[in-house]
Motif scaffolding. Structure first.
Motif, PDB file in Angstrom:
ATOM      1  N   LYS A 167       3.872   5.875  -5.599  1.00  0.00           N
ATOM      2  CA  LYS A 167       4.086   4.872  -4.555  1.00  0.00           C
ATOM      3  C   LYS A 167       5.509   4.328  -4.621  1.00  0.00           C
ATOM      4  O   LYS A 167       6.161   4.123  -3.594  1.00  0.00           O
ATOM      5  CB  LYS A 167       3.081   3.725  -4.717  1.00  0.00           C
ATOM      6  N   PHE A 168       5.985   4.100  -5.836  1.00  0.00           N
ATOM      7  CA  PHE A 168       7.337   3.594  -6.033  1.00  0.00           C
ATOM      8  C   PHE A 168       8.366   4.588  -5.487  1.00  0.00           C
ATOM      9  O   PHE A 168       9.288   4.212  -4.758  1.00  0.00           O
ATOM     10  CB  PHE A 168       7.574   3.353  -7.525  1.00  0.00           C
ATOM     11  N   LEU A 178       1.040   4.650  -9.322  1.00  0.00           N
ATOM     12  CA  LEU A 178       2.039   3.612  -9.076  1.00  0.00           C
ATOM     13  C   LEU A 178       3.437   4.217  -8.967  1.00  0.00           C
ATOM     14  O   LEU A 178       4.228   3.833  -8.104  1.00  0.00           O
ATOM     15  CB  LEU A 178       2.002   2.573 -10.200  1.00  0.00           C
ATOM     16  N   LEU A 230       5.137  -3.710  -4.876  1.00  0.00           N
ATOM     17  CA  LEU A 230       3.936  -3.096  -5.440  1.00  0.00           C
ATOM     18  C   LEU A 230       2.999  -4.114  -6.090  1.00  0.00           C
ATOM     19  O   LEU A 230       1.815  -3.835  -6.270  1.00  0.00           O
ATOM     20  CB  LEU A 230       4.331  -2.016  -6.448  1.00  0.00           C
ATOM     21  N   TYR A 231       3.518  -5.289  -6.425  1.00  0.00           N
ATOM     22  CA  TYR A 231       2.691  -6.311  -7.074  1.00  0.00           C
ATOM     23  C   TYR A 231       2.472  -7.534  -6.186  1.00  0.00           C
ATOM     24  O   TYR A 231       2.147  -8.620  -6.668  1.00  0.00           O
ATOM     25  CB  TYR A 231       3.305  -6.699  -8.426  1.00  0.00           C
TER      26      TYR A 231
END
Length: 206
Positions: free
Chosen positions: A80-81, A77, A29-30
């Motif tokens: 999405k996770f 977020l 995600l990052y």
């Protein structure tokens, strides 16, 4: 053999070998922020295993990225996770001996206490076919300390007749603050305090 009436389990890294799945999801995600941020995300996640993903995202956004966040951003977020990890966790292998241990102790009062969101951990347990092994499963937004207190009030079992199985310092600290016995599941990322009872896996105590 564990001679306790009430058994409380963290989930990732205790029942299922799924810690790395979530580590990789946070890193993914990052990916747009570079390897330095990804390394810091990985380190924070592993040092704070068991804390709600919502709290981790707040830390990543406000401290690592120095950005102002709103709840909507954190919820996006988190969604999405969940999309990245849920099916993988459902299909992940058990920690050695965990399923056998849960089944053998199914006549006792067994609970899950995890940082995974409440609805998600229930869905995972249902799809894995193990939900009937537990009296209840608890997740975020409540903290592990709050969950343990709720379980103790609900069951009215004496604290010395309980045990909490965890793989992270979050688990150890919750157990310590609630004054219940603790057994650590060994992994390469957690250094439990000297004197902690630690097992490699559940085959040692079946």
């Amino acid at each position: 053999m564990i001679n306790k009436e009430l058994l409380i389990f963290d989930f990732d890294g205790v029942i299922c070998d799924s810690v790395n799945i979530k580590t990789q999801a946070f890193i993914e995600l990052y990916k747009n922020y570079g390897s330095k941020i990804q390394d810091q995300v990985r380190e924070y996640h592993l040092l704070n295993s068991g804390i709600s993903r919502f709290e981790k995202f707040k830390y990543f956004q406000s401290v690592l990225l120095e950005q102002k966040f709103v709840e909507k951003d954190i919820n996006i977020l988190a969604k999405k996770f969940s999309n990245l990890v849920k099916e993988k966790v459902i299909n992940s292998p058990y920690i050695n001996g965990a399923l056998e241990f849960l089944t053998k102790n199914s006549s006792k009062r067994q609970f899950v206490c995890t940082g995974t969101p409440q609805l998600e951990i229930v869905e995972i347990a249902k799809k894995r076919g193990i939900i009937n092994l537990f009296e209840n499963l608890y997740g975020s937004p409540k903290s592990k300390i709050e969950i343990i207190h709720d379980i103790l009030r609900q069951t009215n079992v004496e604290k010395n007749n309980c045990v909490f199985f965890g793989d992270a310092m979050t688990d150890y600290n919750a157990s310590f603050k609630c004054n219940i016995p603790f057994i650590g599941i060994r992994n390469s990322e957690t250094n439990f305090p000297k004197g902690t009872v630690i097992i490699e896996n559940f085959n040692e105590i079946i």
